[in-house]
Design a protein around this motif. Structure first.
Motif, short mmCIF file in Angstrom:
data_model
loop_
_atom_site.label_atom_id
_atom_site.label_comp_id
_atom_site.label_asym_id
_atom_site.label_seq_id
_atom_site.Cartn_x
_atom_site.Cartn_y
_atom_site.Cartn_z
N ASP A 179 0.82 -1.21 0.00
CA ASP A 179 0.00 0.00 0.00
C ASP A 179 0.85 1.26 0.00
OD1 ASP A 179 -2.25 -1.54 0.02
OD2 ASP A 179 -2.58 -1.41 2.19
N SER A 180 2.04 1.18 0.59
CA SER A 180 2.91 2.35 0.65
C SER A 180 3.35 2.77 -0.75
CB SER A 180 4.14 2.04 1.51
OG SER A 180 5.06 3.11 1.48
N THR A 181 3.72 1.78 -1.58
CA THR A 181 4.13 2.07 -2.95
C THR A 181 2.98 2.65 -3.75
OG1 THR A 181 5.77 0.28 -2.91
CG2 THR A 181 5.10 1.10 -5.07
N ALA A 182 1.80 2.08 -3.55
CA ALA A 182 0.62 2.58 -4.25
C ALA A 182 0.32 4.02 -3.87
CB ALA A 182 -0.59 1.68 -3.96
N THR A 183 0.51 4.34 -2.58
CA THR A 183 0.24 5.69 -2.09
C THR A 183 1.28 6.67 -2.63
OG1 THR A 183 -0.72 4.80 -0.06
CG2 THR A 183 -0.02 7.10 -0.03
N ASN A 184 2.53 6.23 -2.72
CA ASN A 184 3.62 7.11 -3.14
C ASN A 184 3.71 7.28 -4.66
OD1 ASN A 184 4.34 7.37 -0.46
ND2 ASN A 184 5.89 5.73 -0.56
N PHE A 185 3.01 6.44 -5.41
CA PHE A 185 3.14 6.39 -6.86
C PHE A 185 2.98 7.77 -7.50
CE2 PHE A 185 1.03 5.89 -11.03
CZ PHE A 185 1.98 5.14 -11.68
N GLU A 186 1.85 8.40 -7.27
CA GLU A 186 1.58 9.70 -7.89
C GLU A 186 2.56 10.76 -7.42
OE1 GLU A 186 -0.31 10.40 -10.29
OE2 GLU A 186 -1.45 8.54 -10.47
N GLN A 187 2.93 10.73 -6.14
CA GLN A 187 3.84 11.74 -5.60
C GLN A 187 5.22 11.61 -6.22
OE1 GLN A 187 2.95 14.30 -3.59
NE2 GLN A 187 5.00 15.02 -4.13
N ILE A 188 5.67 10.38 -6.47
CA ILE A 188 6.97 10.17 -7.11
C ILE A 188 7.00 10.80 -8.49
CG2 ILE A 188 8.52 8.41 -8.07
CD1 ILE A 188 7.71 6.60 -5.72
N PHE A 189 5.92 10.62 -9.24
CA PHE A 189 5.87 11.20 -10.58
C PHE A 189 5.76 12.72 -10.53
CE2 PHE A 189 5.28 6.93 -12.15
CZ PHE A 189 5.87 6.99 -13.40
N LYS A 190 5.06 13.24 -9.57
CA LYS A 190 4.97 14.70 -9.43
C LYS A 190 6.34 15.30 -9.14
CE LYS A 190 0.16 15.00 -7.88
NZ LYS A 190 -0.74 15.36 -6.74
N THR A 191 7.18 14.53 -8.45
CA THR A 191 8.51 15.01 -8.09
C THR A 191 9.48 14.94 -9.26
OG1 THR A 191 8.18 14.31 -5.79
CG2 THR A 191 10.46 14.69 -6.52
N TYR A 192 9.49 13.81 -9.97
CA TYR A 192 10.51 13.58 -10.99
C TYR A 192 10.04 13.80 -12.43
CZ TYR A 192 13.25 11.52 -7.21
OH TYR A 192 13.95 11.33 -6.05
N SER A 193 8.75 13.70 -12.66
CA SER A 193 8.24 13.87 -14.03
C SER A 193 6.79 14.33 -13.99
CB SER A 193 8.38 12.55 -14.80
OG SER A 193 8.04 12.74 -16.15
N PRO A 194 6.55 15.57 -13.62
CA PRO A 194 5.17 16.04 -13.42
C PRO A 194 4.33 16.05 -14.70
CG PRO A 194 6.74 17.87 -13.33
CD PRO A 194 7.55 16.61 -13.31
N ASP A 195 4.96 16.05 -15.86
CA ASP A 195 4.19 16.09 -17.11
C ASP A 195 3.80 14.70 -17.62
OD1 ASP A 195 4.35 18.86 -17.22
OD2 ASP A 195 6.27 18.82 -18.28
N THR A 196 4.29 13.66 -16.98
CA THR A 196 3.95 12.30 -17.40
C THR A 196 2.50 11.98 -17.07
OG1 THR A 196 6.21 11.48 -17.14
CG2 THR A 196 4.45 9.84 -17.06
N VAL A 197 1.82 11.38 -18.03
CA VAL A 197 0.45 10.91 -17.79
C VAL A 197 0.54 9.47 -17.31
CG1 VAL A 197 -1.80 10.38 -18.83
CG2 VAL A 197 -0.47 12.38 -19.61
N THR A 198 0.06 9.20 -16.10
CA THR A 198 0.14 7.87 -15.51
C THR A 198 -1.16 7.10 -15.70
OG1 THR A 198 -0.50 8.72 -13.34
CG2 THR A 198 1.87 8.57 -13.83
N LYS A 199 -1.03 5.79 -15.82
CA LYS A 199 -2.21 4.93 -16.03
C LYS A 199 -1.99 3.63 -15.28
CE LYS A 199 -4.79 2.59 -19.74
NZ LYS A 199 -6.12 3.10 -19.40
N ILE A 200 -3.04 3.17 -14.60
CA ILE A 200 -2.99 1.91 -13.87
C ILE A 200 -4.00 0.94 -14.49
CG2 ILE A 200 -3.35 0.78 -11.63
CD1 ILE A 200 -0.94 2.57 -11.64
N LEU A 201 -3.52 -0.25 -14.85
CA LEU A 201 -4.41 -1.27 -15.40
C LEU A 201 -5.10 -2.03 -14.26
CD1 LEU A 201 -2.42 -2.88 -18.35
CD2 LEU A 201 -4.27 -1.20 -18.46
#
Length: 304
Positions: A282-304
């Motif tokens: 659950d920790s990784t799932a929670t941190n997922f969006e925050q990690i991308f906001k930090t390192y690549s804010p323009d990336t569009v993320t998608k979860i299957l």
């Protein structure tokens, strides 16, 4: 032609009256001009120019070490002639009835001769081979398998015959098969699911699907062409797919950690895709969006 146009062509020596000068007048067209507008083919193509089915059968058998796996294939020179007339060096050639993949062979052969970059799409139903046939005994259960092997062998042979001029010749190809969706049927009504079944419905991907299966589904959904370059790397033991040099980066392995997510984010792809069940906890799932906001804010993320 109008009278003035005829006179103009006559002055330019563009009218031919036959070898003896007494024939029906005809307009002269030079080869250099026809190459710009398309060469008008002769009505009859002789077998000494484009071969025939018997020669094609013999050559295909020779390609397969003397074994005859296919009846009446089309001659490669015949398809080459069609390509010369109706394609340019960057054309995409589509064959809906691929058979033994003669068209693919002809495309590679012509590219090797004129430096072209033509591409092909071969489409063929997986028609089963006769169980008594040599092809079936050799392991080719359907004619698609024969076609695939023919492309491999033809590409290798073309390069071996002209090693100096085919160093940059692309003989690679990608095989895709039509199938049902990768996703489970999630449209259940409440009466069809019991409380005991809830945990079995956690993963919405069918259990027999591979990471590549999911990757091509996502490529289609996100607009990446099926011939896009695909590179794979390994981070912390997890396979990461990089499509079209950063257009799409995906990972479908289980137990993905924050470090893996961070590595994907640092690649700064346009799209990043993971499975819902890929997250280690659950920790990784929670941190997922925050990690991308930090390192690549323009990336569009998608979860299957």
């Amino acid at each position: 032609l109008s009278r003035n146009a005829f006179r103009e062509r006559l002055r330019d020596n563009r009218i031919w009256f036959g070898p003896d000068g007494d024939g029906v007048p005809r307009i002269k067209r030079f080869l250099s001009e026809l190459r710009k507008t398309g060469i008008t083919p002769m009505t009859i193509w002789k077998h000494n120019e484009v071969e025939h089915s018997q020669a094609a059968t013999q050559k295909l058998a020779k390609l397969f070490d003397g074994k005859k796996y296919f009846d009446y294939p089309k001659p490669v020179p015949l398809i080459e002639r069609c390509l010369q007339l109706y394609t340019n060096k960057d054309s995409l050639i589509l064959d809906f009835f691929s058979g033994s993949a003669t068209t693919a062979h002809a495309v590679m052969q012509l590219n090797s001769e004129d430096g072209g970059n033509r591409k092909f799409i071969m489409v063929q139903l997986p028609e089963k081979t006769d169980e008594k046939s040599e092809a079936f005994k050799a392991g080719y259960k359907n004619i698609c398998e024969i076609g695939k092997e023919r492309i491999r062998r033809a590409g290798k042979k073309i390069k071996e015959e002209s090693p100096l001029t085919t160093q940059d010749l692309d003989t690679g190809f990608r095989v895709l098969k039509l199938d049902s969706t990768n996703m489970q049927d999630i449209y259940y009504s409440p009466k069809d699911i019991s409380q005991a079944d809830l945990f079995s419905q956690v993963d919405n991907v069918k259990p027999d699907r591979t990471g590549e299966d999911l990757l091509f589904q996502v490529m289609l959904e996100l607009g990446a062409t099926l011939d896009s370059k695909i590179e794979t790397t390994t981070v912390a033991g997890k396979t990461i797919y990089n499509v079209a040099e950063g257009y799409l980066v995906a990972c479908f392995d289980p137990d993905v950690t924050d470090d893996v997510v961070k590595s994907i984010a640092q690649m700064q792809p346009a799209y990043a895709v993971l499975r819902d069940t890929s997250m280690k906890d659950d920790s990784t799932a929670t941190n997922f969006e925050q990690i991308f906001k930090t390192y690549s804010p323009d990336t569009v993320t998608k979860i299957l």
